[in-house]
Design a protein around this motif. Structure first.
Motif, PDB file in Angstrom:
ATOM      1  N   THR A  70     -12.255  -3.541  -3.574  1.00  0.00           N
ATOM      2  CA  THR A  70     -12.729  -3.169  -4.899  1.00  0.00           C
ATOM      3  C   THR A  70     -13.030  -1.688  -5.044  1.00  0.00           C
ATOM      4  O   THR A  70     -13.359  -1.228  -6.142  1.00  0.00           O
ATOM      5  CB  THR A  70     -13.991  -3.964  -5.262  1.00  0.00           C
ATOM      6  OG1 THR A  70     -14.972  -3.802  -4.226  1.00  0.00           O
ATOM      7  CG2 THR A  70     -13.681  -5.444  -5.432  1.00  0.00           C
ATOM      8  N   ASP A  71     -12.926  -0.922  -3.966  1.00  0.00           N
ATOM      9  CA  ASP A  71     -13.199   0.506  -4.056  1.00  0.00           C
ATOM     10  C   ASP A  71     -11.914   1.321  -4.141  1.00  0.00           C
ATOM     11  O   ASP A  71     -10.825   0.833  -3.803  1.00  0.00           O
ATOM     12  CB  ASP A  71     -14.046   0.980  -2.868  1.00  0.00           C
ATOM     13  CG  ASP A  71     -13.328   0.813  -1.525  1.00  0.00           C
ATOM     14  OD1 ASP A  71     -12.589  -0.175  -1.352  1.00  0.00           O
ATOM     15  OD2 ASP A  71     -13.516   1.671  -0.634  1.00  0.00           O
ATOM     16  N   THR A  72     -12.030   2.558  -4.595  1.00  0.00           N
ATOM     17  CA  THR A  72     -10.959   3.553  -4.522  1.00  0.00           C
ATOM     18  C   THR A  72     -11.571   4.830  -3.954  1.00  0.00           C
ATOM     19  O   THR A  72     -12.786   4.903  -3.705  1.00  0.00           O
ATOM     20  CB  THR A  72     -10.335   3.857  -5.906  1.00  0.00           C
ATOM     21  OG1 THR A  72     -11.199   4.739  -6.626  1.00  0.00           O
ATOM     22  CG2 THR A  72     -10.102   2.582  -6.709  1.00  0.00           C
ATOM     23  N   VAL A  73     -10.739   5.852  -3.775  1.00  0.00           N
ATOM     24  CA  VAL A  73     -11.246   7.134  -3.272  1.00  0.00           C
ATOM     25  C   VAL A  73     -11.635   8.081  -4.408  1.00  0.00           C
ATOM     26  O   VAL A  73     -12.178   9.156  -4.155  1.00  0.00           O
ATOM     27  CB  VAL A  73     -10.205   7.832  -2.366  1.00  0.00           C
ATOM     28  CG1 VAL A  73      -9.821   6.956  -1.208  1.00  0.00           C
ATOM     29  CG2 VAL A  73      -8.964   8.245  -3.179  1.00  0.00           C
ATOM     30  N   HIS A  74     -11.364   7.704  -5.655  1.00  0.00           N
ATOM     31  CA  HIS A  74     -11.496   8.633  -6.774  1.00  0.00           C
ATOM     32  C   HIS A  74     -12.924   8.712  -7.313  1.00  0.00           C
ATOM     33  O   HIS A  74     -13.662   7.720  -7.295  1.00  0.00           O
ATOM     34  CB  HIS A  74     -10.545   8.225  -7.894  1.00  0.00           C
ATOM     35  CG  HIS A  74      -9.116   8.151  -7.453  1.00  0.00           C
ATOM     36  ND1 HIS A  74      -8.418   9.262  -7.040  1.00  0.00           N
ATOM     37  CD2 HIS A  74      -8.263   7.104  -7.328  1.00  0.00           C
ATOM     38  CE1 HIS A  74      -7.191   8.906  -6.687  1.00  0.00           C
ATOM     39  NE2 HIS A  74      -7.075   7.598  -6.859  1.00  0.00           N
ATOM     40  N   GLU A  75     -13.288   9.871  -7.831  1.00  0.00           N
ATOM     41  CA  GLU A  75     -14.607  10.040  -8.440  1.00  0.00           C
ATOM     42  C   GLU A  75     -14.724   9.176  -9.697  1.00  0.00           C
ATOM     43  O   GLU A  75     -13.735   8.913 -10.389  1.00  0.00           O
ATOM     44  CB  GLU A  75     -14.837  11.508  -8.809  1.00  0.00           C
ATOM     45  CG  GLU A  75     -14.826  12.462  -7.630  1.00  0.00           C
ATOM     46  CD  GLU A  75     -15.946  12.187  -6.637  1.00  0.00           C
ATOM     47  OE1 GLU A  75     -17.020  11.724  -7.071  1.00  0.00           O
ATOM     48  OE2 GLU A  75     -15.748  12.450  -5.435  1.00  0.00           O
ATOM     49  N   ILE A  76     -15.946   8.736  -9.987  1.00  0.00           N
ATOM     50  CA  ILE A  76     -16.187   7.960 -11.192  1.00  0.00           C
ATOM     51  C   ILE A  76     -15.964   8.860 -12.410  1.00  0.00           C
ATOM     52  O   ILE A  76     -16.529   9.956 -12.512  1.00  0.00           O
ATOM     53  CB  ILE A  76     -17.623   7.397 -11.206  1.00  0.00           C
ATOM     54  CG1 ILE A  76     -17.859   6.476 -10.000  1.00  0.00           C
ATOM     55  CG2 ILE A  76     -17.892   6.660 -12.516  1.00  0.00           C
ATOM     56  CD1 ILE A  76     -16.993   5.234  -9.971  1.00  0.00           C
TER      57      ILE A  76
END
Length: 280
Positions: A70-76
């Motif tokens: 459910t995570d990515t590396v990108h900033e919110i």
């Protein structure tokens, strides 16, 4: 297979980053509730779902299980989905989705692994019996899947993860774990489907650094597979998703489940050994 483009856009529009997965977990909670699918969220925010159309199943019944993180590396950031025509791995121009914020700057769409999340939801909707696990914090070391709940996986017969880029990659070895045995019904079945569904000139069984099935293989006695789900330029702001490749990956996963069935495809669990580490 139904191609729900709106759901794909909805999933891709959810901002999420490692240790900041709350919005995606809430999205999953709402979607599973609306679709009357049983689920549980553990103390780490891993989400476990079970689709079971009949309460009566045989004692030797094993669920297929699909996996994503459910995570990515990108900033919110705000995510606005743009439709563009961009190249696939074969250089063909295809309908693609790319993400921009309100200032028109590319943000990284997070197809790694929101495409996998979408694949799991699609198959939960379409198949009568299926488990799905959505793990947090894969990008910094599979933290969620390392804490996978044993009781959920007690009656899982095999696991399919959608977490490789482009449209031709298959994970065979992952951070020291061999995901399946080549002299097995599991391999012969998935290999036939992948050979039929992928570009044979590029299709490749590979050694990858890690994804969640690596952690599961160290804990549970079942075979696993991970393969491409259509995201490109991953871990960059110019990441994009080729729509055709996403649905092709899901279609192959569905065919695997239909052919592998509801039984255990055994492979003995082995604890990770630092000396056997593989690096992609």
């Amino acid at each position: 297979m139904t191609q729900n483009l709106q759901l794909l856009k909805d999933v891709l529009s959810v901002p999420t980053k490692t240790y900041q997965e709350d919005l995606m977990v809430e999205f999953l909670k709402n979607w599973l509730t609306e679709n009357d699918i049983e689920f549980h969220i553990d103390e780490f925010k891993n989400v476990y779902a079970t689709k079971q159309e009949s309460p009566l199943i045989a004692p030797d019944f094993y669920f297929p299980c699909v996996i994503s993180h459910t995570d990515t590396v990108h900033e919110i950031d705000t995510i606005n989905i743009a439709e563009e025509y961009l190249p696939n791995a074969q250089g063909e121009t295809k309908l693609s989705y790319k993400a921009y914020n309100d200032f028109g700057h590319a943000t990284g769409i997070g197809g790694d692994d929101k495409c996998g999340v979408f694949g799991c939801l699609t198959l939960l909707k379409e198949l009568p019996y299926l488990k799905a696990a959505f793990f947090v914090s894969e990008e910094t070391g599979c933290h969620g899947s390392k804490k996978a709940k044993e009781e959920f996986f007690q009656n899982v017969g095999y696991a399919i993860q959608f977490d490789a880029p482009e449209n031709w990659m298959i994970t065979e070895k992952c951070f020291g774990q061999i995901l399946f045995d080549r002299d097995s019904e599991f391999f012969s079945t998935v290999d036939e489907i992948l050979t039929e569904g992928m570009d044979n000139e590029r299709m490749q069984y590979m050694v990858h650094p890690y994804t969640d099935v690596y952690a599961l293989r160290g804990k549970f006695d079942f075979s696993c597979i991970n393969f491409s789900i259509g995201y490109y330029n991953y871990h960059t702001k110019n990441e994009y998703v080729v729509v055709e490749d996403v649905f092709n990956g899901i279609h192959m996963g569905k065919k695997m489940i239909e052919k592998l069935g509801y039984k255990l495809h055994y492979k003995e669990a082995k604890i990770y050994n630092q000396q056997s580490r593989f690096i992609f």
